[in-house]
Motif scaffolding. Structure first.
Motif, PDB file in Angstrom:
ATOM      1  N   THR A 171       9.935  13.511   6.817  1.00 20.05           N
ATOM      2  CA  THR A 171       8.637  13.290   6.181  1.00 20.05           C
ATOM      3  C   THR A 171       8.710  12.213   5.123  1.00 20.05           C
ATOM      4  N   ILE A 172       9.663  12.410   4.230  1.00 22.66           N
ATOM      5  CA  ILE A 172       9.763  11.448   3.139  1.00 22.66           C
ATOM      6  C   ILE A 172      10.163  10.083   3.667  1.00 22.66           C
ATOM      7  N   GLY A 173      11.029  10.100   4.690  1.00 17.41           N
ATOM      8  CA  GLY A 173      11.400   8.822   5.289  1.00 17.41           C
ATOM      9  C   GLY A 173      10.181   8.087   5.802  1.00 17.41           C
ATOM     10  N   LEU A 174       9.270   8.823   6.400  1.00 18.76           N
ATOM     11  CA  LEU A 174       8.042   8.180   6.885  1.00 18.76           C
ATOM     12  C   LEU A 174       7.236   7.607   5.745  1.00 18.76           C
ATOM     13  N   PHE A 175       7.064   8.360   4.671  1.00 19.36           N
ATOM     14  CA  PHE A 175       6.311   7.842   3.527  1.00 19.36           C
ATOM     15  C   PHE A 175       6.960   6.591   2.956  1.00 19.36           C
ATOM     16  N   ILE A 176       8.290   6.672   2.802  1.00 17.99           N
ATOM     17  CA  ILE A 176       8.986   5.531   2.219  1.00 17.99           C
ATOM     18  C   ILE A 176       8.856   4.309   3.128  1.00 17.99           C
ATOM     19  N   ALA A 177       9.039   4.555   4.429  1.00 18.74           N
ATOM     20  CA  ALA A 177       8.958   3.422   5.360  1.00 18.74           C
ATOM     21  C   ALA A 177       7.571   2.794   5.311  1.00 18.74           C
ATOM     22  N   LEU A 178       6.549   3.634   5.264  1.00 10.13           N
ATOM     23  CA  LEU A 178       5.188   3.111   5.159  1.00 10.13           C
ATOM     24  C   LEU A 178       5.010   2.321   3.881  1.00 10.13           C
ATOM     25  N   GLY A 179       5.579   2.845   2.800  1.00 14.62           N
ATOM     26  CA  GLY A 179       5.472   2.152   1.527  1.00 14.62           C
ATOM     27  C   GLY A 179       6.073   0.769   1.597  1.00 14.62           C
ATOM     28  N   TYR A 180       7.254   0.678   2.176  1.00 11.83           N
ATOM     29  CA  TYR A 180       7.893  -0.630   2.291  1.00 11.83           C
ATOM     30  C   TYR A 180       7.145  -1.522   3.256  1.00 11.83           C
ATOM     31  N   TRP A 181       6.655  -0.949   4.337  1.00 16.69           N
ATOM     32  CA  TRP A 181       5.972  -1.761   5.336  1.00 16.69           C
ATOM     33  C   TRP A 181       4.699  -2.365   4.752  1.00 16.69           C
ATOM     34  N   ASN A 182       3.969  -1.578   3.977  1.00 12.61           N
ATOM     35  CA  ASN A 182       2.696  -2.045   3.462  1.00 12.61           C
ATOM     36  C   ASN A 182       2.796  -2.848   2.175  1.00 12.61           C
ATOM     37  N   ASP A 183       3.982  -2.999   1.651  1.00 13.73           N
ATOM     38  CA  ASP A 183       4.064  -3.570   0.321  1.00 13.73           C
ATOM     39  C   ASP A 183       3.908  -5.085   0.322  1.00 13.73           C
ATOM     40  N   TRP A 184       3.067  -5.597  -0.552  1.00 10.95           N
ATOM     41  CA  TRP A 184       3.005  -7.028  -0.790  1.00 10.95           C
ATOM     42  C   TRP A 184       3.181  -7.345  -2.268  1.00 10.95           C
ATOM     43  N   TRP A 185       3.115  -6.334  -3.105  1.00 12.25           N
ATOM     44  CA  TRP A 185       3.186  -6.539  -4.555  1.00 12.25           C
ATOM     45  C   TRP A 185       4.520  -7.140  -4.966  1.00 12.25           C
ATOM     46  N   LEU A 186       5.616  -6.605  -4.405  1.00 12.50           N
ATOM     47  CA  LEU A 186       6.921  -7.129  -4.795  1.00 12.50           C
ATOM     48  C   LEU A 186       7.075  -8.575  -4.364  1.00 12.50           C
ATOM     49  N   ALA A 187       6.548  -8.882  -3.160  1.00 11.24           N
ATOM     50  CA  ALA A 187       6.662 -10.259  -2.702  1.00 11.24           C
ATOM     51  C   ALA A 187       5.869 -11.182  -3.605  1.00 11.24           C
ATOM     52  N   LEU A 188       4.711 -10.686  -4.078  1.00 15.79           N
ATOM     53  CA  LEU A 188       3.878 -11.525  -4.918  1.00 15.79           C
ATOM     54  C   LEU A 188       4.556 -11.803  -6.250  1.00 15.79           C
ATOM     55  N   MET A 189       5.104 -10.768  -6.875  1.00 15.98           N
ATOM     56  CA  MET A 189       5.588 -10.920  -8.234  1.00 15.98           C
ATOM     57  C   MET A 189       6.980 -11.539  -8.281  1.00 15.98           C
ATOM     58  N   LEU A 190       7.875 -11.131  -7.363  1.00 20.07           N
ATOM     59  CA  LEU A 190       9.274 -11.477  -7.564  1.00 20.07           C
ATOM     60  C   LEU A 190       9.784 -12.596  -6.679  1.00 20.07           C
ATOM     61  N   VAL A 191       8.993 -12.997  -5.694  1.00 17.69           N
ATOM     62  CA  VAL A 191       9.544 -13.921  -4.709  1.00 17.69           C
ATOM     63  C   VAL A 191       8.667 -15.151  -4.600  1.00 17.69           C
ATOM     64  N   ASP A 192       9.259 -16.344  -4.730  1.00 16.98           N
ATOM     65  CA  ASP A 192       8.505 -17.567  -4.511  1.00 16.98           C
ATOM     66  C   ASP A 192       8.841 -18.201  -3.174  1.00 16.98           C
ATOM     67  N   ASP A 193      10.027 -17.922  -2.684  1.00 19.40           N
ATOM     68  CA  ASP A 193      10.515 -18.554  -1.462  1.00 19.40           C
ATOM     69  C   ASP A 193       9.667 -18.127  -0.272  1.00 19.40           C
ATOM     70  N   GLU A 194       9.124 -19.083   0.450  1.00 24.06           N
ATOM     71  CA  GLU A 194       8.204 -18.709   1.527  1.00 24.06           C
ATOM     72  C   GLU A 194       8.951 -18.119   2.720  1.00 24.06           C
ATOM     73  N   LYS A 195      10.291 -18.239   2.723  1.00 24.02           N
ATOM     74  CA  LYS A 195      11.030 -17.613   3.828  1.00 24.02           C
ATOM     75  C   LYS A 195      11.200 -16.121   3.609  1.00 24.02           C
ATOM     76  N   LEU A 196      10.882 -15.637   2.404  1.00 24.31           N
ATOM     77  CA  LEU A 196      11.117 -14.223   2.131  1.00 24.31           C
ATOM     78  C   LEU A 196       9.806 -13.458   2.043  1.00 24.31           C
ATOM     79  N   ARG A 197       8.754 -13.963   2.686  1.00 24.23           N
ATOM     80  CA  ARG A 197       7.462 -13.306   2.551  1.00 24.23           C
ATOM     81  C   ARG A 197       7.240 -12.313   3.681  1.00 24.23           C
TER      82      ARG A 197
END
Lengths: 296, 519
Positions: A199-225
């Protein structure tokens, strides 16, 4: 008596109707997204979204395919982050949970309170950013998309409750048989916690799959988007364009206005894999909802 | 315990990657220091550095290759490598603000008054350049001194950014479909419409024969008074402060601040808007339709639109190739302020490790045509080719899918535009920028005496929020022709703390003017 039997005979029909309506309410928007991705821009502007596209066109997908290397790279990043992140996060959360579930650990209450505080309070965006960039040096790296979400107090508590329901005697018998802590954890506790972990694995996986906040704040490199970030860029560019339309520089960037169809097609791309995964993981999901509840 | 061990291990991992990064950075100077022995121009050997630039928009696929080529070509003069990063427009201002607030180190970024420039100034994000500019960028400084553009970039005596050196004026124009008007027999020549009354008559005729289109779309411009409001401001000699619906009289030496709703211009604008909605010239839905007016115009759904000299002089690249446009300057005898030089600026970060090198680069951009061409257009033969002075895609490169050669027309280059070097493009043909500059130099197009003033909203935050709410609910529908109770609106704005706001703003204006006259 007649009415009672009649009611019992009709009951399945009523239930079917209600369930059908609810399912329709869930599926119809999704179908409209699919149909929107296959409609021409002109049709959407004039007639709005419809269930079946008036004129089927694959232009939106063609445009997307021109950028196929960007999209494939984004998929690669998202898959990597989700898989590594889920495994690592499950491990970390499970280990913390196991530790604080053991009554023999002296400071378990202090650790629990410490975790609780992270749920209740937050320093805000800028302090979080300073910690990530200046202290953890997470800028522009793949692990920047993984590390901030590794430990989550909610899941720790959930797992703690579940692991706590595993009898203490098991652990003692393992110790008598000569197993160390690590072995007990890996070979006894983890297999027994499979429902909770799934169950928790599913929640965590969904969280990572849907995340764009970390990419926005911490990453500038367009290869890591990741892929969700691409979708968000399209949406935020539209909002920006609408607010800045008087500015001649922005007005001249004609390629900034994506068509509605393109938005929908990108949406389909981002949710595609999830749709395939859900039916497989569904039974764990249903079983695991009550997993953290009191056993009994 | 095990969890703590894992946490420590993950911290170690991130620390290790940090040292990996440092290792990579330190190996750069050691590998390129061999270039120092071959350089002969500078008196002292310059250290090799990496300059970090932040721009808005999408990164073109060929950007890294181009900037590597620039670094290679000018390695003896600049000794610099370039790291060019792009942030999508929607997040640009916010991300820069967060980076500035947390003390991130980068060197140069694009900014504009229509982005978060005033907030970056408020956060002291930019390095004062008063001493560095004349020392390391003498030619650029000389250019600024003749054009006076640094005025606007100076806050409390400190030069905080480097504005672009182009000159423009964005006074109201009306642009219409010449092909339709001529074919239907009521066409007018260039600059044939000078007043609102003439425009009204023209649009009524257009309505009769073009009922399938919207005749005029009120659209959204940057600022609340919408198009008709801005045309009326022009007629009555008012200047927009671009700040929550406040204006001032251009002939008033004291720059007294007036709320727009209390002016005659507002009344007349509301009357025109109502008339046009009643006559069917403007759609009742214009306020909720968020589609970009220019896109609608290009798709043939709108007959006329508010325009500017720049926009109406550009070559049409609308999707519908049958569209031929004509434009007219409204109220040509009235004065209008030129566009602020802060329309496109570059700022040097306060924590930049190499501001001198950045200034040297910018100075070189001002004088060296080859560097300008490389920065703007890429590597000749790869990213662009020159045809009749214009920079176009090389033969054989597909316009819609340039692949790794994509570089032309990269966003944020506008801050680097130089009038002496700029090449014509598809959209801005030869002589375009000269015409813009000449237009801005006409006697009725004058410089804004309040250029560079950014209001600090902190002391009146709450009142401004109230004013915005009342404006959204009543002011905007009035100017879109949907409501008519102007006196009621004025009273509501008065009740929303208007006097407090005006007192504070007037104070800031007076302080700004005093600091200018001190120099």
């Amino acid at each position: 008596m007649n009415t009672r039997t009649k009611f019992r005979r009709d009951a399945p029909i009523t239930i079917y109707v209600i369930v059908f309506l609810i399912s329709a309410a869930c599926i119809i928007p999704f179908l409209m997204v699919i149909s929107g991705s296959l409609s021409t821009q002109k049709d959407i502007m004039e007639h709005g979204y419809s269930l079946i596209p008036r004129n089927v066109t694959f232009v939106a997908y063609q445009v997307l395919f021109m950028k196929i290397d960007i999209i494939l790279q984004a998929y690669k990043i998202t898959f990597l982050v989700t898989i590594i992140g889920t495994v690592a996060s499950l491990l970390i959360n499970a280990m913390v949970a196991y530790t604080i579930s053991r009554k023999s650990v002296k400071y378990r209450n202090a650790i629990s309170v410490y975790c609780l505080i992270t749920i209740l309070f937050s320093g805000g965006m800028v302090p979080w950013y300073i910690v990530c960039i200046n202290y953890f040096h997470l800028k522009d790296q793949l692990i920047a998309l993984i590390v901030p979400y590794l430990a989550n107090a909610w899941y720790i508590f959930l797992l703690r409750n579940f692991i706590g329901s595993i009898p203490e005697e098991l652990h003692e018998s393992a110790k008598i048989d000569g197993a160390g802590e690590m072995r007990t954890f890996a070979q006894i506790i983890l297999p027994l916690s499979k429902p909770a972990l799934a169950t928790i694995g599913l929640f965590i996986a969904l969280g990572y799959w849907n995340d764009w906040w970390l990419a926005l704040m911490l990453v500038d490199d367009e290869k890591l988007r990741p892929i969700q970030f691409l979708l968000r860029v399209i949406v935020s560019n539209i909002q920006f364009l609408q607010s800045q339309i008087g500015t001649s520089e922005i007005r001249n960037l004609t390629d900034m206005t994506p068509t509605e169809g393109l938005k929908m097609a990108t949406c389909i791309l981002t949710i595609g894999p999830i749709i395939f995964l859900y039916p497989l993981l569904q039974r764990y999901f249903v079983k695991g909802i009550m997993v953290g509840a009191i056993k009994g | 315990m095990l969890a703590c061990a894992m946490m420590i291990v993950s911290a170690l991992i991130s620390a290790c990657s940090k040292t990996n990064n440092e290792g990579a950075a330190s190996s750069q100077p050691s590998s390129s220091s061999s270039g120092q022995s071959s350089e002969s121009a500078a008196a002292e050997p310059l250290k090799d550095v990496t300059l970090k630039f932040y721009f808005g928009g999408d990164k073109p696929a060929g950007a890294d290759a181009v900037w590597a080529a620039i670094s290679e070509k000018y390695k003896d003069i600049l000794h610099a490598k370039f790291e060019v990063k792009f942030i999508p427009w929607g997040d640009y201002s916010n991300k820069l603000l967060v980076m500035a607030a947390s003390g991130d180190k980068w060197d140069l970024n694009f900014d504009a008054e229509w982005l978060g420039y005033s907030q970056m100034i408020g956060k002291n994000a930019y390095l004062p350049l008063n001493e560095l500019l004349p020392k390391y960028a003498p030619e650029l400084n000389a250019k600024y001194e003749t054009s006076g553009a640094l005025e606007a970039a100076t806050v409390n005596g400190q030069v905080l950014s480097l504005p672009w050196t182009m000159k423009q004026n964005h006074r109201p124009f009306i642009q219409w479909r010449k092909d339709l008007a001529d074919a239907q027999g009521f066409g007018l020549p260039h600059n044939g419409i000078k007043t609102m009354e003439e425009l009204d008559a023209f649009l009524l005729k257009a309505k009769e024969t073009n009922s399938d289109k919207r005749v005029f779309n009120i659209g959204f411009t940057s600022g609340y008074p919408y198009n008709i409001g801005q045309i009326m401001m022009l007629k009555y000699g008012l200047a927009d402060l671009n700040f929550h619906g406040f204006v001032f009289d251009m002939n008033d030496p004291t720059f007294k601040i007036i709320p727009f709703e209390q002016t005659e211009a507002f009344k007349e604008a509301a009357a025109w808007a109502k008339k046009w909605v009643d006559d069917g010239i403007m759609s009742k839905d214009a306020m909720v339709d968020k589609t970009d007016v220019n896109t609608l115009f290009g798709n043939g759904q709108v007959f006329s639109q508010y325009s500017t000299h720049e926009h109406s002089s550009q070559t049409n690249n609308y999707p519908d190739k049958a569209i031929v446009t004509e434009a007219s300057m409204l109220y040509p005898d009235k004065p209008f302020y030129n566009r602020s030089p802060l329309a496109n600026v570059v700022g040097i970060n306060k924590n930049s490790p190499n501001p001198e090198r950045v200034l040297m680069f910018l100075n070189l951009l001002e004088t060296d045509r080859e560097l300008y061409d490389m920065v703007m257009y890429g590597v000749e033969g790869v990213n662009y080719q020159i045809k009749d002075e214009a920079a176009t895609l090389p033969d054989g490169v597909d316009k819609d899918n340039p692949g790794n050669k994509a570089y032309l027309g990269w966003a944020s280059q506008w801050a680097f535009w130089k009038p002496q070097f700029i090449r014509p493009t598809e959209v801005n043909p030869a002589g375009f920028w000269q015409a813009e500059s000449d237009f801005a130099n006409q006697p009725n197009n004058i410089n804004n005496p309040l250029g560079g003033l950014f209001f600090d909203p902190e002391p009146i935050k709450n009142e401004l929020a109230q004013r915005d709410t009342v404006q959204d609910e009543f002011g905007k529908p009035i100017l879109a022709g949907l409501k008519t109770d102007i006196d009621g609106y004025i009273a509501k704005q008065q009740a929303a703390g208007l006097d407090t706001i005006i007192a504070e703003l007037q104070k800031q204006v007076d302080a700004f003017l005093a600091s200018k006259s001190d120099k």
